[in-house]
Design a protein around this motif. Structure first.
Motif, PDB file in Angstrom:
ATOM      1  N   SER A  64       0.847  -1.191   0.000  1.00  0.00           N
ATOM      2  CA  SER A  64       0.000   0.000   0.000  1.00  0.00           C
ATOM      3  C   SER A  64       0.884   1.243   0.000  1.00  0.00           C
ATOM      4  O   SER A  64       0.620   2.205  -0.726  1.00  0.00           O
ATOM      5  CB  SER A  64      -0.911   0.000   1.221  1.00  0.00           C
ATOM      6  N   LEU A  65       1.925   1.210   0.786  1.00  0.00           N
ATOM      7  CA  LEU A  65       2.881   2.319   0.828  1.00  0.00           C
ATOM      8  C   LEU A  65       3.493   2.532  -0.554  1.00  0.00           C
ATOM      9  O   LEU A  65       3.543   3.645  -1.069  1.00  0.00           O
ATOM     10  CB  LEU A  65       3.980   2.024   1.853  1.00  0.00           C
ATOM     11  N   LYS A 101       6.860  -1.400 -27.615  1.00  0.00           N
ATOM     12  CA  LYS A 101       6.951  -2.338 -26.498  1.00  0.00           C
ATOM     13  C   LYS A 101       7.087  -1.615 -25.167  1.00  0.00           C
ATOM     14  O   LYS A 101       6.449  -1.989 -24.174  1.00  0.00           O
ATOM     15  CB  LYS A 101       8.148  -3.278 -26.727  1.00  0.00           C
ATOM     16  N   GLU A 102       7.909  -0.573 -25.125  1.00  0.00           N
ATOM     17  CA  GLU A 102       8.127   0.157 -23.880  1.00  0.00           C
ATOM     18  C   GLU A 102       6.841   0.785 -23.352  1.00  0.00           C
ATOM     19  O   GLU A 102       6.599   0.831 -22.145  1.00  0.00           O
ATOM     20  CB  GLU A 102       9.188   1.252 -24.065  1.00  0.00           C
ATOM     21  N   VAL A 103       5.998   1.266 -24.252  1.00  0.00           N
ATOM     22  CA  VAL A 103       4.720   1.863 -23.854  1.00  0.00           C
ATOM     23  C   VAL A 103       3.795   0.780 -23.307  1.00  0.00           C
ATOM     24  O   VAL A 103       3.127   0.972 -22.285  1.00  0.00           O
ATOM     25  CB  VAL A 103       4.070   2.611 -25.042  1.00  0.00           C
ATOM     26  N   ALA A 104       3.763  -0.359 -23.976  1.00  0.00           N
ATOM     27  CA  ALA A 104       2.912  -1.463 -23.528  1.00  0.00           C
ATOM     28  C   ALA A 104       3.328  -1.966 -22.151  1.00  0.00           C
ATOM     29  O   ALA A 104       2.477  -2.227 -21.290  1.00  0.00           O
ATOM     30  CB  ALA A 104       2.957  -2.603 -24.543  1.00  0.00           C
ATOM     31  N   ILE A 105       4.618  -2.093 -21.913  1.00  0.00           N
ATOM     32  CA  ILE A 105       5.098  -2.571 -20.614  1.00  0.00           C
ATOM     33  C   ILE A 105       4.831  -1.524 -19.531  1.00  0.00           C
ATOM     34  O   ILE A 105       4.425  -1.863 -18.415  1.00  0.00           O
ATOM     35  CB  ILE A 105       6.580  -2.976 -20.691  1.00  0.00           C
ATOM     36  N   ASN A 106       5.009  -0.259 -19.868  1.00  0.00           N
ATOM     37  CA  ASN A 106       4.656   0.805 -18.923  1.00  0.00           C
ATOM     38  C   ASN A 106       3.176   0.696 -18.542  1.00  0.00           C
ATOM     39  O   ASN A 106       2.808   0.828 -17.373  1.00  0.00           O
ATOM     40  CB  ASN A 106       4.948   2.172 -19.535  1.00  0.00           C
ATOM     41  N   HIS A 107       2.333   0.440 -19.515  1.00  0.00           N
ATOM     42  CA  HIS A 107       0.900   0.271 -19.261  1.00  0.00           C
ATOM     43  C   HIS A 107       0.641  -0.925 -18.344  1.00  0.00           C
ATOM     44  O   HIS A 107      -0.156  -0.827 -17.406  1.00  0.00           O
ATOM     45  CB  HIS A 107       0.148   0.101 -20.586  1.00  0.00           C
ATOM     46  N   LEU A 108       1.300  -2.041 -18.616  1.00  0.00           N
ATOM     47  CA  LEU A 108       1.128  -3.227 -17.770  1.00  0.00           C
ATOM     48  C   LEU A 108       1.456  -2.910 -16.310  1.00  0.00           C
ATOM     49  O   LEU A 108       0.704  -3.257 -15.396  1.00  0.00           O
ATOM     50  CB  LEU A 108       2.023  -4.377 -18.245  1.00  0.00           C
ATOM     51  N   ILE A 109       2.585  -2.263 -16.103  1.00  0.00           N
ATOM     52  CA  ILE A 109       3.041  -1.988 -14.737  1.00  0.00           C
ATOM     53  C   ILE A 109       2.138  -0.974 -14.040  1.00  0.00           C
ATOM     54  O   ILE A 109       1.696  -1.204 -12.915  1.00  0.00           O
ATOM     55  CB  ILE A 109       4.509  -1.496 -14.741  1.00  0.00           C
ATOM     56  N   THR A 110       1.870   0.145 -14.697  1.00  0.00           N
ATOM     57  CA  THR A 110       1.054   1.162 -14.040  1.00  0.00           C
ATOM     58  C   THR A 110      -0.365   0.662 -13.790  1.00  0.00           C
ATOM     59  O   THR A 110      -0.945   0.964 -12.740  1.00  0.00           O
ATOM     60  CB  THR A 110       1.019   2.488 -14.840  1.00  0.00           C
ATOM     61  N   SER A 111      -0.913  -0.109 -14.698  1.00  0.00           N
ATOM     62  CA  SER A 111      -2.254  -0.670 -14.491  1.00  0.00           C
ATOM     63  C   SER A 111      -2.255  -1.659 -13.332  1.00  0.00           C
ATOM     64  O   SER A 111      -3.182  -1.673 -12.519  1.00  0.00           O
ATOM     65  CB  SER A 111      -2.751  -1.349 -15.765  1.00  0.00           C
ATOM     66  N   ALA A 112      -1.224  -2.487 -13.248  1.00  0.00           N
ATOM     67  CA  ALA A 112      -1.137  -3.447 -12.139  1.00  0.00           C
ATOM     68  C   ALA A 112      -0.982  -2.725 -10.803  1.00  0.00           C
ATOM     69  O   ALA A 112      -1.611  -3.111  -9.809  1.00  0.00           O
ATOM     70  CB  ALA A 112       0.026  -4.412 -12.373  1.00  0.00           C
ATOM     71  N   ILE A 113      -0.183  -1.678 -10.766  1.00  0.00           N
ATOM     72  CA  ILE A 113      -0.012  -0.902  -9.528  1.00  0.00           C
ATOM     73  C   ILE A 113      -1.339  -0.264  -9.125  1.00  0.00           C
ATOM     74  O   ILE A 113      -1.722  -0.284  -7.952  1.00  0.00           O
ATOM     75  CB  ILE A 113       1.103   0.154  -9.683  1.00  0.00           C
ATOM     76  N   GLU A 114      -2.054   0.286 -10.082  1.00  0.00           N
ATOM     77  CA  GLU A 114      -3.355   0.890  -9.781  1.00  0.00           C
ATOM     78  C   GLU A 114      -4.354  -0.164  -9.293  1.00  0.00           C
ATOM     79  O   GLU A 114      -5.168   0.109  -8.410  1.00  0.00           O
ATOM     80  CB  GLU A 114      -3.909   1.631 -10.991  1.00  0.00           C
TER      81      GLU A 114
END
Length: 161
Positions: A64-65, A101-114
Motif C-alpha cells: 500500500s505504501l 513495447k516500452e509503452v505497452a510494458i509501462n501500461h502493464l506496470i502502471t495498471s497493475a499498480i493501480e
C-alpha cells in the motif's frame, strides 16, 4: 521520531541508512526482490498475478505504501525500473502493432499498480484468485492482444527486442 519508535539510536540508524527514503527503498526493494524471485518466465499471466497478490495479501502495508507514493518519488522510480527490467524480457512487440513495447510494458506496470492500490484501498474485498484473474484478463491479456506477445523461446532470445 522514527529512531525512538524503533528503539534504536539516531547514530545507529544513520550508520545503516542515509535517510528515511534510503530505509524505505531498502524495505521496498527487499519485498519486491522476494516476490520477483518467485516468478518464473514460463509461468502464465494468471500464475504471475496469483504470486503477486498472495504476496501482497501477506503484507498489505508495504505494498500500500509503494502503491500510494507519487510516481515521481525517487523510491518509486527506482522500483518501477526494477519491475520494468524484469518484465521487458518476457515480451516482444507484435509485428502488426504500432504500440511500442516500452509503452505497452509501462501500461502493464502502471495498471497493475493501480489495481493493487484499488484492492488495498477497498479492504481487499475480492479474493487473491479473483484479483489474479482480473489482472491477467483485464490488463495482461488485453495488452497482449493489441501490443505485445509473450516470448515462447528462451528469454535470452527475447531480451534483444
Amino acid at each position: 521520531m522514527l529512531t525512538q519508535h524503533a528503539g534504536i539510536g539516531y547514530a545507529t540508524f544513520f550508520r545503516h541508512f542515509k535517510s528515511k527514503d534510503d530505509l524505505l527503498l531498502h524495505v521496498l526493494q527487499s519485498g519486491l526482490a522476494d516476490m520477483l524471485e518467485l516468478h518464473k518466465p514460463e509461468m502464465t499471466p494468471y500464475e504471475h498475478a496469483l504470486i503477486s497478490f498472495t504476496h501482497i495479501k501477506r503484507d498489505p502495508g508495504i505494498f500500500s505504501l509503494f502503491a500510494n507514493l507519487p510516481r515521481d518519488h525517487k523510491v518509486i522510480a527506482n522500483m518501477f525500473e526494477t519491475i520494468f527490467d524484469s518484465i521487458k524480457s518476457l515480451y516482444v512487440s507484435r509485428d502488426e502493432s504500432f504500440i511500442p513495447k516500452e509503452v505497452a510494458i509501462n501500461h502493464l506496470i502502471t495498471s497493475a499498480i493501480e489495481l493493487v492500490r484499488w484492492w488495498v484501498d477497498h479492504d481487499m474485498k475480492y479474493s487473491v484468485e479473483q484479483m489474479a484473474t482480473i489482472q491477467s484478463e483485464l490488463i495482461v491479456k488485453a495488452t497482449e492482444i493489441v501490443a505485445v506477445e509473450r516470448c515462447v523461446q528462451q528469454v535470452n532470445d527475447c531480451a534483444a527486442d
